[in-house]
Design an enzyme around this catalytic site. Structure first.
Site, PDB file in Angstrom:
ATOM      1  N   GLN A 179       0.815  -1.227   0.000  1.00 38.36           N
ATOM      2  CA  GLN A 179       0.000   0.000   0.000  1.00 38.36           C
ATOM      3  C   GLN A 179       0.839   1.263   0.000  1.00 38.36           C
ATOM      4  O   GLN A 179       0.334   2.336  -0.321  1.00 38.36           O
ATOM      5  CB  GLN A 179      -0.938   0.012   1.210  1.00 38.36           C
ATOM      6  N   HIS A 190      -6.645  -9.898   5.668  1.00 33.50           N
ATOM      7  CA  HIS A 190      -6.826  -8.734   4.791  1.00 33.50           C
ATOM      8  C   HIS A 190      -5.459  -8.185   4.337  1.00 33.50           C
ATOM      9  O   HIS A 190      -5.245  -7.946   3.146  1.00 33.50           O
ATOM     10  CB  HIS A 190      -7.633  -7.667   5.550  1.00 33.50           C
ATOM     11  N   LEU A 195      -7.404   1.373   4.013  1.00 32.79           N
ATOM     12  CA  LEU A 195      -6.853   2.719   3.835  1.00 32.79           C
ATOM     13  C   LEU A 195      -6.650   3.055   2.354  1.00 32.79           C
ATOM     14  O   LEU A 195      -6.591   4.227   1.997  1.00 32.79           O
ATOM     15  CB  LEU A 195      -5.533   2.863   4.599  1.00 32.79           C
TER      16      LEU A 195
HETATM   17 NI    NI Z   1      -6.309  -2.846   3.124  1.00 35.27          NI
END
Ligand code: NI
Length: 169
Positions: free
Chosen positions: A51, A134, A93
């Site tokens: 991310q 996740h 996020l």
């Molecule tokens: Ni995530």
């Protein structure tokens, strides 16, 4: 510290498959700390290196209410997952403002390394187990919206692209 930039869905870089972490050095510690600070700053409970556009198998998590129990999992492997599953609401996020139900195992056993390269075994259930599943998905290029129907996913994609455009305008 300036928080790291979190990639937003549908950024294609979120689909990258991470490679294992090879060096347990100062750079890795710095990255993990920066990821934790970024996660706390964004009021998230987990963040995968993917991310923040670093494609190595590293995730950080804190599901405590007091926000003082950081977990750093390096090269994590799920060695057991319960047959029992549950559908729980998830957010991410990288997909701000979107929450939807995802079916996950209620308990998982995870083998991982810590920042010193030492083996750890995490026997987890509930929110921590869900969060680990996740975050580990991110490391193989998967975002939770991929569990939703194609129609929902399309709507989310459109909404995210509009959100990003509005912010730039
Ligand atoms: Ni995530």
């Amino acid at each position: 510290m300036t928080p790291l930039t979190i990639l937003r869905y549908p950024d294609p870089r979120l689909r990258t498959i991470a490679r294992p972490v090879a060096a347990f050095d100062a750079r890795l510690r710095k990255l993990a700390n920066a990821m934790l600070e970024t996660m706390y700053e964004a009021a998230g409970i987990g963040l995968a290196a993917t991310q923040v556009d670093v494609h190595e198998r590293l995730i950080v998590i804190d599901v405590s209410e007091t926000r003082d129990q950081p977990l750093v999992l390096i090269n994590p492997e799920i060695i057991w997952a319960s047959d029992e599953t549950r559908v729980g609401e998830e957010g991410c996020l990288s997909v701000p403002g979107i929450y939807d139900g995802v079916e996950r195992s209620v308990a998982v056993k995870v083998r991982a390394l810590d920042l010193d390269g030492k083996h750890q075994l995490h026997d987890t259930e509930g929110m921590l187990a869900v969060c680990i599943q996740h975050e580990m998905d991110h490391l193989v290029g998967k975002v939770f919206v991929e569990y939703l129907s194609p129609l929902k996913r399309k709507r989310i994609k459109t909404k995210m692209i509009k959100q990003i455009k509005d912010e730039l305008a």
